[in-house]
Scaffold this motif. Structure first.
Motif, short mmCIF file in Angstrom:
data_model
loop_
_atom_site.label_atom_id
_atom_site.label_comp_id
_atom_site.label_asym_id
_atom_site.label_seq_id
_atom_site.Cartn_x
_atom_site.Cartn_y
_atom_site.Cartn_z
N GLY A 311 0.81 -1.21 0.00
CA GLY A 311 0.00 0.00 0.00
C GLY A 311 0.84 1.25 0.00
O GLY A 311 0.56 2.22 -0.72
N GLY A 312 1.90 1.26 0.81
CA GLY A 312 2.79 2.41 0.84
C GLY A 312 3.53 2.60 -0.47
O GLY A 312 3.68 3.73 -0.96
N ARG A 313 4.00 1.51 -1.06
CA ARG A 313 4.72 1.63 -2.34
C ARG A 313 3.78 2.13 -3.44
O ARG A 313 4.17 2.96 -4.27
N PRO A 342 14.68 -6.09 -5.58
CA PRO A 342 14.47 -7.54 -5.68
C PRO A 342 14.09 -8.13 -4.33
O PRO A 342 14.33 -7.54 -3.27
N GLY A 343 13.48 -9.28 -4.38
CA GLY A 343 13.13 -9.97 -3.15
C GLY A 343 11.80 -9.57 -2.57
O GLY A 343 11.39 -10.12 -1.54
N VAL A 344 11.10 -8.62 -3.19
CA VAL A 344 9.79 -8.21 -2.69
C VAL A 344 8.74 -9.13 -3.32
O VAL A 344 8.65 -9.24 -4.55
N ASP A 345 7.95 -9.80 -2.51
CA ASP A 345 7.00 -10.78 -3.03
C ASP A 345 5.55 -10.46 -2.68
O ASP A 345 4.67 -11.30 -2.84
N ASP A 346 5.29 -9.25 -2.19
CA ASP A 346 3.92 -8.91 -1.82
C ASP A 346 3.32 -7.83 -2.70
O ASP A 346 2.35 -7.17 -2.31
N ARG A 347 3.88 -7.62 -3.88
CA ARG A 347 3.34 -6.59 -4.77
C ARG A 347 1.94 -6.99 -5.24
O ARG A 347 1.68 -8.15 -5.54
N THR A 348 1.07 -6.02 -5.35
CA THR A 348 -0.32 -6.27 -5.74
C THR A 348 -0.64 -5.54 -7.04
O THR A 348 0.15 -4.74 -7.54
N LEU A 374 11.90 -0.01 -13.82
CA LEU A 374 10.44 -0.03 -13.80
C LEU A 374 9.90 -0.83 -14.97
O LEU A 374 8.97 -1.65 -14.82
N ALA A 375 10.43 -0.58 -16.16
CA ALA A 375 9.96 -1.30 -17.35
C ALA A 375 10.18 -2.80 -17.18
O ALA A 375 9.31 -3.62 -17.51
N ALA A 376 11.35 -3.18 -16.68
CA ALA A 376 11.64 -4.60 -16.49
C ALA A 376 10.69 -5.23 -15.48
O ALA A 376 10.21 -6.36 -15.67
N MET A 377 10.39 -4.53 -14.41
CA MET A 377 9.49 -5.06 -13.40
C MET A 377 8.08 -5.25 -13.97
O MET A 377 7.41 -6.26 -13.70
N LEU A 378 7.64 -4.30 -14.78
CA LEU A 378 6.29 -4.37 -15.33
C LEU A 378 6.14 -5.55 -16.29
O LEU A 378 5.16 -6.30 -16.21
N VAL A 379 7.08 -5.72 -17.20
CA VAL A 379 6.94 -6.83 -18.15
C VAL A 379 7.16 -8.16 -17.46
O VAL A 379 6.56 -9.18 -17.84
N THR A 380 8.00 -8.20 -16.44
CA THR A 380 8.19 -9.44 -15.70
C THR A 380 6.89 -9.83 -14.98
O THR A 380 6.50 -11.01 -14.97
N GLU A 381 6.21 -8.86 -14.41
CA GLU A 381 4.93 -9.14 -13.78
C GLU A 381 3.90 -9.58 -14.82
O GLU A 381 3.09 -10.48 -14.57
N ALA A 382 3.93 -8.95 -16.00
CA ALA A 382 2.98 -9.33 -17.05
C ALA A 382 3.17 -10.77 -17.47
O ALA A 382 2.21 -11.49 -17.73
N VAL A 383 4.41 -11.22 -17.53
CA VAL A 383 4.69 -12.58 -17.99
C VAL A 383 4.55 -13.59 -16.86
O VAL A 383 3.88 -14.62 -17.00
N ARG A 384 5.17 -13.32 -15.73
CA ARG A 384 5.20 -14.31 -14.66
C ARG A 384 4.05 -14.18 -13.67
O ARG A 384 3.61 -15.16 -13.09
N GLY A 385 3.60 -12.95 -13.47
CA GLY A 385 2.54 -12.75 -12.49
C GLY A 385 1.15 -12.91 -13.06
O GLY A 385 0.18 -13.01 -12.29
N GLY A 386 1.01 -12.92 -14.37
CA GLY A 386 -0.31 -13.06 -14.97
C GLY A 386 -1.22 -11.88 -14.73
O GLY A 386 -2.45 -12.00 -14.76
#
Length: 815
Positions: A311-313, A342-348, A374-386
């Motif tokens: 929530g804070g992030r 890295p290592g953060v696993d509670d992103r929503t 930021l771009a890398a995190m977004l596409v990684t979430e798109a692929v791995r996080g669904g």
């Protein structure tokens, strides 16, 4: 500025409490500044009253007396002024009972303590008195400066860490109370009143400017439900049954609270305190934002290296996305690094959405090295996080070496998932993977046919309104020409099988097919709603209009005929007349290739028995589709064609037998089809020029359906009209309905009913001359006995019907 003071002390001598139990201690004003109005004294008395904790001995001294709770309070009076007071337990004289002394200052409405000192910090001032001055009017008091030092500040940090589990909940309740009326209260249950004071100090540091100085409180009371302050301190033994509207109780002496606090501001403020960094509150206050906005506080904490929850992030990313110029380059990079650590696993989902908005705000304004994480995190979430709602970065974000590194990791995963035959990926997932593949430069050309082959049918799944994947699909088609071409082609091929589904899809998602592709079926589906609305009940006209939109003739591309029929007759079958027009509009070859001939057959077999177009349509269908129509349907159409032959006098002999044979072959035959054939046969046999052999065959067939059809036709309006206007016809009906006494039960019952229920009412309406003409016609058509039988039948009533019938039959036989 001199503060107006007052002193309020417990009674002395014999006026104290008379029992050993703790109870309210009487008090009185012992010194009052003349500037304090009388109403303020009236309201101040209950606020300053003191009651020792339950179980306190009547007489205490030394450390035991000093251990009793101290009540530091800041209260608002009815005129908006404030009363800041400190009340302590005292022993007025050696051996006397425990009493109290309250020293208070009165602040007029709008006034603050000298030097901007907060009321809670004034509690540490050395200028509070524990005894009444010698004079009744206190001397001047310039201020209440705090005597705190570095050790006190460190102690507050220690306290914040110790109370960490309760911190976010207390701050969240205080934030809510600051936006409500004065009825809400936060109750803090602590064993020491000094800890309640520390709580208030923590809150005042975290609260936005202007709110801390108005926060009313008391660090100790025996009766929290009656306390008017916003923060109320209470000992554990007095914290029972604390319930009520607007009451928020935090028992800091019991088990740790369970569950997270859904308040980003409070959670962030709590983490700052637990990180021993209260100076960040002042730093965050310098950033733009509304009071209690979580964004400035979260940005400050993240830039300082304090880890926050999702929530804070999310709050920090949203705030920075709205104000991309509020932070300098250094702090922007610090924020991005903290958000993408890295290592953060509670992103929503909301956090990723906020990160996507932040990337969009920084893209082009900040160096690629700043935005690349930021771009890398977004596409990684798109692929791995669904996560299908992630706002994907632009393609330029991956043009550098950072993009190549991401593609080398995610590319194989994308290809593996897209190539999974029969996996049935959801539309949103497929669309997103294709978009990410393009962003990263992953070559999917070999997989595209199979992917599109699975994607196109999935788009047709029913739903209301614009689907959630609609905007992403349009962006995909706009970004990738090869995908658009392949997908539109696949949908165009599907349309003949499910034209209504494609029409609904185009109504929900405006697919772009205005290019050079022919796409006749898609163009028809797009035109269908307008055509159907414009043509109204003229559905054949709507078909022609839809066909024109295709840009192709049914003769050149017969499948457009199937699409058109499916679009116009999505609901409800076509009529026989419409089917004949469609058959004329396109050759039987076109209907045969398109498969629409089955719709024409259904129109013929489903037509009402009164529809004269159905037999003609059946004749045309039998000629046009001799190999396609077989079995039961062919026999049913032959029944309809038989009706046409009967009406046109081209039917071969032995009508009844042929009708019965065709009916057997057509079982289970439609009732309306049977009505067509048997009705036509019966109507023809009721005509004066009927073939007598055919009538005899029907009468003696014993077939309930044929006899029933004859009965229905005889009761029709045409027969009744002729009975009333043509004596010869009435005579003929009488002769037929009395001439076959041994034809069987079905016919006997029907003939008797027709004589009584059809012929008799018609004859009764005739004049005497007309009745005589009927009787004469009966005589001309047979023997004199038949004429006599008619005469006698016409004279008798229904009660003698059976006997008359028998006599008529005997006379007919003798004649």
């Amino acid at each position: 500025m001199s503060l107006a003071q007052l002193h309020y002390s417990s009674a002395t001598g014999g006026d104290g409490p008379g029992t050993g139990e703790a109870e309210a201690i009487p008090g009185r004003f012992t010194a009052v500044d003349a500037a304090i109005p009388a109403f303020a004294l009236t309201e101040a008395g209950p606020l300053l009253a003191y009651e020792t904790p339950t179980g306190t001995a009547l007489r205490l001294a030394g450390s035991a007396l000093r251990a009793l709770p101290e009540a530091l309070s800041f209260s608002v009076l009815s005129d908006g002024s404030h009363l800041l007071a400190r009340t302590v337990a005292v022993q007025p004289s050696p051996g006397s009972a425990v009493g109290f002394h309250a020293h208070a200052v009165h602040l007029p409405a709008g006034a603050r303590l000298p030097g901007g000192v907060l009321p809670i910090t004034a509690g540490r001032s050395g200028r509070w008195a524990s005894t009444t001055p010698d004079r009744t009017h206190p001397g001047p008091l310039a201020g209440l400066p705090a005597t705190g030092h570095a050790r006190d500040r460190e102690g507050l940090n220690d306290f914040a860490v110790a109370r960490g589990p309760w911190l976010a909940g207390v701050l969240a309740d205080l934030r809510r109370l600051c936006g409500q009326d004065d009825s809400g209260r936060v109750v803090l249950v602590e064993r020491q009143s000094a800890d309640v004071a520390r709580w208030i100090a923590l809150a005042c540091v975290a609260l936005p400017d202007g709110l801390a100085e108005r926060l009313t409180f008391t660090t100790y009371t025996r009766h929290p439900l009656r306390a008017p302050q916003r923060i109320v301190g209470v000992l554990p033994q007095d914290a029972h049954d604390l319930t009520g509207p607007g009451l928020h109780v935090h028992t800091c002496t019991g088990p740790r609270p369970e569950g997270a606090v859904a308040d980003p501001w409070a959670e962030t403020a709590a983490r700052i305190w637990r990180s021993r960094a209260p100076e960040l509150f002042r730093e965050a206050a310098e950033l733009p934002g509304e009071p209690f906005a979580a964004g400035p506080l979260a940005v400050t904490a993240l830039c300082a290296g304090i880890a926050l929850g999702t929530g804070g992030r999310a709050a920090a990313a949203s705030w920075a996305a709205e104000r991309p110029y509020a932070l300098d380059a250094k702090r922007t990079r610090q924020l991005v690094d903290a958000l993408t650590a890295p290592g953060v696993d509670d992103r929503t989902g909301p956090e990723f959405d906020a990160a996507g908005r932040l990337f969009a705000a920084l893209d082009g304004r900040s160096p690629a090295t700043t935005t690349a994480p930021l771009a890398a995190m977004l596409v990684t979430e798109a692929v791995r996080g669904g996560n299908g709602s992630v706002e994907l970065p632009g393609r330029t974000a991956f043009s550098g070496p950072e993009g190549g590194a991401v593609a080398s990791v995610l590319g194989p995963e994308i290809l593996t998932e897209l190539s999974g035959a029969g996996t049935g990926l959801e539309v949103a997932r497929t669309v997103q993977l294709l978009r990410v593949a393009r962003l990263l430069g992953v070559d999917c050309a070999e997989l595209l046919p199979s992917v599109v082959g699975r994607l196109a049918p999935a788009l047709l799944e029913p739903g209301d309104g614009e689907p959630g994947w609609g905007p992403a699909l349009l962006e995909l088609m706009d970004e990738q020409f090869d995908v658009r071409t392949a997908l539109l082609g696949a949908l165009d091929r599907i349309a003949p099988q499910d034209p209504s589904g494609v029409e609904r899809l185009l109504g929900r998602v405006p697919l772009p097919f205005t290019g050079t592709q022919a796409l006749p079926h898609l163009r028809m589906c797009a035109e269908a709603p307008v055509a159907k609305a414009g043509c109204g009940a003229d559905r054949v006209g709507a078909v022609h209009r839809v066909l024109r939109a295709a840009g192709m003739s049914p003769f050149a591309e017969p499948l457009v005929l199937r699409t058109a029929v499916g679009l116009v007759w999505e609901k409800g079958a076509m009529t026989a007349g419409e089917a004949r027009l469609l058959l004329e509009a396109a050759t039987s070859d076109a209907h045969r290739t398109a498969g629409t001939w089955s719709h024409l057959v259904a129109a013929a077999l489903g037509a009402p028995a009164t529809d004269e177009e159905a037999p003609e349509l059946a004749h045309d269908l039998l000629r046009g589709f001799p190999r396609e129509i077989a079995g039961r349907e062919r026999a049913a159409l032959l029944l309809l064609d038989f009706a046409r032959e009967i009406r046109s006098d081209t039917a071969a002999p032995e009508w009844a037998e042929r009708a019965r044979t065709l009916r057997k072959d057509a079982e289970p035959v439609e009732g309306e089809v049977l009505g067509h054939a048997f009705g036509a046969l019966a109507t023809r046999l009721l005509a004066p020029d009927r073939p007598e052999a055919e009538l005899y065959a029907l009468v003696h067939s014993g077939d309930p359906d044929l006899v029933a059809a004859y009965d229905r036709a005889a009761r029709g309006a045409d027969v009744r009209s002729r009975l009333g206007s043509e004596p010869a016809y009435a005579a003929d009906c009488f002769a037929v309905w009395t001439a076959h006494p041994h034809a069987g039960a079905e016919w006997s019952r029907t003939a008797a009913a027709l004589l009584e229920e059809v012929l008799r009412p018609a004859v009764r309406r005739l004049s005497a001359e007309q009745v005589a003409a009927v009787e004469e016609a009966v005589g001309r058509s047979g023997s004199s006995g038949r004429a006599e039988a008619f005469h006698e039948w016409n004279r008798r009533d229904r009660r003698t019907l059976g006997r008359i019938g028998r006599r008529i039959a005997g006379r007919v036989r003798r004649g």
